[in-house]
Design a protein around this motif. Sequence first.
Motif, mmCIF file in Angstrom:
data_model
loop_
_atom_site.group_PDB
_atom_site.id
_atom_site.type_symbol
_atom_site.label_atom_id
_atom_site.label_comp_id
_atom_site.label_asym_id
_atom_site.label_seq_id
_atom_site.Cartn_x
_atom_site.Cartn_y
_atom_site.Cartn_z
ATOM 1 N N UNK A 451 25.355 -35.112 34.415
ATOM 2 C CA UNK A 451 25.250 -36.264 34.224
ATOM 3 C C UNK A 451 25.002 -37.765 34.893
ATOM 4 N N UNK A 452 25.044 -39.005 34.010
ATOM 5 C CA UNK A 452 24.874 -40.198 33.257
ATOM 6 C C UNK A 452 25.214 -41.095 32.920
ATOM 7 N N UNK A 453 25.357 -41.922 32.907
ATOM 8 C CA UNK A 453 25.944 -42.981 32.051
ATOM 9 C C UNK A 453 25.257 -43.844 31.867
ATOM 10 N N UNK A 454 25.014 -43.954 30.051
ATOM 11 C CA UNK A 454 23.872 -45.303 29.986
ATOM 12 C C UNK A 454 24.697 -46.339 30.039
ATOM 13 N N UNK A 455 25.460 -47.354 30.377
ATOM 14 C CA UNK A 455 25.388 -48.493 30.551
ATOM 15 C C UNK A 455 25.697 -48.196 31.981
ATOM 16 N N UNK A 456 25.853 -47.628 33.245
ATOM 17 C CA UNK A 456 25.066 -47.635 34.412
ATOM 18 C C UNK A 456 23.243 -48.273 34.501
ATOM 19 N N UNK A 457 22.895 -46.669 33.805
ATOM 20 C CA UNK A 457 21.447 -46.604 33.467
ATOM 21 C C UNK A 457 20.385 -48.429 33.204
#
Length: 470
Positions: A451-457
């Motif tokens: 799981x990753x955050x779109x904002x971080x990406x």
Amino acid sequence: MLGKKADPKDLKKALFLERENAWDHIPEAQLKSMKTYMSNYRSFLDYGKTERESVDTAIEILEKAGYVDIRKTKDTKKIYYNHMGRAVAVFRQGKGPIDKNLRILVAHIDSPRLDLKQYPLYEDEEIAMFKTHYYGGIKKYQWLSRPLALHGAIAFPDGTVNTIVIGEDDDDPVFTIADLLPHLAGKAQMDKKANEFIPAEKLNIIVGGIPFSNDKEVKDRVKLHVLSLLNETYGITEQDFVSADLEIVPAGKSRDVGLDRAFIGAYGQDDRVCSYASLRAVIDAEDPEVSSLILLLDKEEIGSEGATGANTVIAELVLGYVLARHGLDQSGVIRRLLANAQCLSADVNAGVHPDWKEVHELRNAGYMNGGLILSKFTGVRGKGGSNEASAEYVARLRNLFDKNGIIWRVAELGKTDEGGGGTIAKFMSYYTMNVIDAGVSVLDMHSPFEITSKADIWMMYQAFKAFLED
């Protein structure tokens, strides 16, 4: 500087570091571009579940953007180098002298998985099975009782290569590893440690169950049926498995996670989230002054060893090709260019899990929605096996990212005595260049559904692009 008479609130605001939420710093004008980026990134994940597929997908993206195979052109403006079908290098020439400065982004495109053994197919209790050998650091129990797909390639003695993908289309069958029912698992599993209750030799894949014929005197009729199906479709005999790269990966596509779709869940985001950002950054960088080298490499999950990993001379090889076109392919020129380069080792870090905070030192941890994560050093416990970036290099990146509105923080991988890990950074540091790890926080890292955050990406992509443009 603020004196002793300053208001305490103002003083605190000026001196203290407050953790930022990256969502608060994404302008509304960028949201449409961000949505398109995430959609394209998910496609990259879905079509690139192995290192071979990631290379093919990357090359397709590059060629659409005007990049050319270095072996097919004498130009060096926008080129790529396909290394054995399992790693790819990208070079974009800047406006400045080609032999003086260089920006490098290096990431990896391999992920933990299950590989088929050299002689994998067997029959037991009238069920056809594949034997596997796990690759990289996995929790073995996470691979049980879930739909799995078969991806890979088989090379034949006549030089032909057949690619295989089974389990991704809606009409495809899938594979699985059957777990033991809880009613009978008390002694066999439940009293054991988590890393013991499923031995590696029991990570066997169910692949078939129908006999080839009604002739009960023929042994291994189910195995024969499975092999006949593979032979009919792919021309495979049992001996052909020895010249095959066949990988078992989670079946199915990436998904948005959460009612607000804040996160992306998918297999292989470590490290394809950074690989895709690196790829897009070099394509999208606007009129860069300095030349860029992007390396998307294999074998990081097993120490970067092997011909397609970072512990090779691939950087020298590619730059040798490039500089030779300019009459500058002497080894001294190449080594000085690498020594003077600035590099981001694009790799992920662990995000703080709300239910498992105790494994992190929370003041120095990565957080979901925390933006770009810089890791000044990696390694295990006493920084063993790590590269550590200099204070001067960190200061330069601080200035660059702050100037470009990038939300970022520095993080370590867990508490000092808890564990740790290594990255490609230490191999790049062999050239005596400045290098630091940069990526995003990940929950459930090395699992079949990270799981990753779109904002971080988005912050990471913007940071990589600014790094190449600077």
